[in-house]
Design an enzyme around this catalytic site. Structure first.
Site, mmCIF file in Angstrom:
data_model
loop_
_atom_site.group_PDB
_atom_site.id
_atom_site.type_symbol
_atom_site.label_atom_id
_atom_site.label_comp_id
_atom_site.label_asym_id
_atom_site.label_seq_id
_atom_site.Cartn_x
_atom_site.Cartn_y
_atom_site.Cartn_z
ATOM 1 N N LYS A 80 43.403 45.584 39.012
ATOM 2 C CA LYS A 80 43.076 44.950 40.300
ATOM 3 C C LYS A 80 44.108 43.873 40.615
ATOM 4 O O LYS A 80 44.503 43.102 39.729
ATOM 5 C CB LYS A 80 41.679 44.338 40.216
ATOM 6 C CG LYS A 80 41.151 43.766 41.530
ATOM 7 C CD LYS A 80 39.732 43.209 41.351
ATOM 8 C CE LYS A 80 39.136 42.721 42.659
ATOM 9 N NZ LYS A 80 37.772 42.143 42.472
ATOM 10 N N SER A 155 34.322 44.101 45.637
ATOM 11 C CA SER A 155 35.686 43.957 46.089
ATOM 12 C C SER A 155 36.709 44.767 45.285
ATOM 13 O O SER A 155 37.822 44.971 45.753
ATOM 14 C CB SER A 155 36.077 42.478 46.034
ATOM 15 O OG SER A 155 36.079 42.008 44.690
ATOM 16 N N SER A 179 31.252 42.815 42.075
ATOM 17 C CA SER A 179 32.463 43.538 42.486
ATOM 18 C C SER A 179 33.016 44.548 41.509
ATOM 19 O O SER A 179 33.942 45.277 41.854
ATOM 20 C CB SER A 179 33.572 42.550 42.819
ATOM 21 O OG SER A 179 33.375 42.060 44.101
HETATM 22 N N1 GLN Z 1 30.435 41.077 47.383
HETATM 23 C C1 GLN Z 1 30.317 39.780 46.778
HETATM 24 C C2 GLN Z 1 31.089 38.786 47.611
HETATM 25 O O1 GLN Z 1 31.559 39.145 48.628
HETATM 26 C C3 GLN Z 1 30.826 39.804 45.368
HETATM 27 C C4 GLN Z 1 32.284 39.788 45.275
HETATM 28 C C5 GLN Z 1 32.778 39.783 43.873
HETATM 29 O O2 GLN Z 1 32.031 40.075 42.934
HETATM 30 N N2 GLN Z 1 34.027 39.411 43.727
HETATM 31 O O3 GLN Z 1 31.241 37.645 47.267
#
Ligand code: GLN
Length: 497
Positions: A80, A155, A179
């Site tokens: 990532k 994400s 995420s």
């Molecule tokens: N979807 C969640 C957010 O937008 C989690 C994101 C993540 O785990 N980086 O914060």
């Protein structure tokens, strides 16, 4: 015979060890697969083809000389783009870092290098890891290999899609509120969020430091154990890293879950979850029972405050962490630094950050401001303690808990972009685990209308071996994880448009 990109790591690694295939062949097979499907999927921001082939040649050279290398040596993986890679552009899918080349490696990258894994490239993500669909990338959305009109989750959507589409054998993501697990659920991959402090965050570009953890995507629990073995462990460079011995994750996969106590938290089986998702999770519970697990109900009463507390705490921490992007030290700058510094920094940040990142910075700065600190931030931290206590008492009675990972299957691109709140609700089942600092795993549980459904297993702090053991036993009894996404229709001529 299966094509090389279809193999699980555990099998490819045996073929490499016995020198039936070479690391160069395996790497090329993945680079060809990237060439074939990437026009449709777009999982990668950067592909490091030359470096990957060079590293693969080294592995082959060492093996020719008789070196006894570990199970990840020569295995192609994706990273990532929030994890710092020395000499390789690391963008966080943001204009702010579009041209940033880190001068050092994240600890996980040094560990993977020592394991002689092969990095194929850096994957797309929601900008600074804020989002649930990868649509917040400043560059382009990634598509779900199971249905190209749908999101791969986020994400870490690029890392999930890369593994699902056969563009890497495993990948790393980061999980702040779901995420890793949520995109894992939406793409039929195994996705693990380790206990806070288990995997070093050194070199992971910070979103919300008290919640962030790096975790692997793989196609099986067995492969996840191999990835964890490489990346887990104490790191003096991360002050929140926990100095406790790393267990042998593969040895934990006994295949036997008889007598294990698995709790079903009632608050995770409420209205709002798609019936098709619920049906898959209920079937998974039956499968685990048939394997000898003892399943019982439990309650995590503060679950319904999880999303609200998270959307105070995560933005608060992000507003502090992202203050470093001022156009002066590194990253995007809007123009020459002349005149007022405040104007210059404001312009840079206005141009360099996307809408969601700005929304979070504003929310966070507001919640931390002196007039509102007690009402919002302090209150959210208290809720966080209550959520942690819910888990503490559930784990007195149960070895692990089971739930859906995400309330829905993959949704259509564009479907939720206009409504941030609908997007935030995607993580209702994953967020409490981050707030509690415990571990969670999403495994392929079945399908609803042709789309993958993830089943979440939640464990206590350092319960990863238990979660992997349950997932492995489930995979021995089912074949959902072996099903691969369809190959996207033929590549257009030439590499790109
Ligand atoms: N979807 C969640 C957010 O937008 C989690 C994101 C993540 O785990 N980086 O914060």
């Amino acid at each position: 015979m299966a094509e090389l990109w279809q193999l699980p790591i555990s099998e490819a690694s045996e073929l490499l060890r016995s020198r039936q295939i070479s690391a160069v062949e395996l790497t090329r097979a993945h680079l060809d697969r990237i060439e074939q499907v990437e026009g449709a999927v777009r999982a990668y921001v950067t592909v490091t083809e030359a470096e990957a082939l060079r590293a693969a040649e080294q592995v082959d050279g060492l093996r020719r000389e008789g070196a006894d290398l570990g199970p990840l040596a020569g295995i192609p993986i994706a990273i990532k783009d929030v994890i710092s890679t020395k000499g390789v552009r690391t963008t966080c899918s943001s204009r702010m870092l579009e041209h940033y080349i880190p001068p050092y490696n994240a600890t996980v990258m040094n560990r993977l290098r020592d394991a002689r894994a092969i990095m194929l490239g850096k994957t797309n993500m929601d900008e600074f890891a804020m989002g649930s669909s990868t649509e917040n990338s400043a560059f382009f959305p990634t598509r779900n290999p199971w249905d190209l009109e749908r999101v791969p989750g986020g994400s870490s959507g690029g890392s999930a899609a890369a593994v699902a589409a056969g563009e890497a054998m495993a990948s790393l993501g980061s999980d702040t509120g779901g995420s890793v697990r949520q995109p894992g659920a939406l793409t039929n991959t195994v996705a693990l969020k380790p206990t806070y402090g288990r995997v070093s965050r050194f070199g992971l570009i910070a979103f919300a430091s008290s919640l962030d953890q790096i975790g692997p995507f793989t196609r099986s629990a067995r492969d996840a154990a191999l990835m964890m073995q490489a990346i887990a462990g104490y790191d003096p460079l991360d002050s929140t890293s926990v100095n406790t011995p790393t267990p042998n994750y593969s040895e934990a996969l006994t295949g036997d879950i008889r007598g294990l106590r698995i709790g079903v938290p009632q608050e995770y089986f409420v209205e709002g979850t798609e019936p098709g998702v619920r049906a898959v999770v209920e079937q998974a519970i039956e499968t685990l029972k048939s394997l000898g697990a003892e399943v019982g109900e439990c309650s995590l009463p503060h679950t319904r405050y999880g999303v609200a507390a998270y959307y105070i705490i995560a933005p608060a921490e992000c507003s502090a962490n992202l203050a470093r992007y001022d156009g002066v030290k590194y990253g995007y700058s809007s123009r020459e630094l002349t005149g007022s510094l405040i104007d210059y920094v404001s312009e840079t940040r206005a141009e360099g950050f996307g809408a969601e990142v700005k929304r979070r910075i504003m929310l966070g700065a507001y919640a931390l401001s002196s007039g509102y600190y007690d009402a919002y931030y302090l209150k959210a931290e208290k809720v966080r303690t209550l959520i942690k206590r819910d888990f503490d008492s559930a784990f007195e009675r149960f070895d692990a808990l089971i739930s859906p990972t995400s309330p829905s299957v993959a949704f259509k691109i564009g479907e939720k972009t206009a409504d941030p709140y609908a997007m935030y609700l995607n993580d209702v089942f994953t967020i409490p685990c981050n707030l509690a600092g415990t571990c969670g795993l999403s495994m392929p549980g079945g399908f609803s209308e042709g789309l993958p459904v993830g089943v979440q297993l939640l464990g206590p702090a350092f319960g990863e071996p238990m979660l992997l053991r349950i997932a492995d036993a489930f995979q021995a009894a089912t074949d959902f994880h072996t099903r691969l996404a369809p190959t996207p229709p033929g590549k257009k001529k030439g590499r790109g448009r």
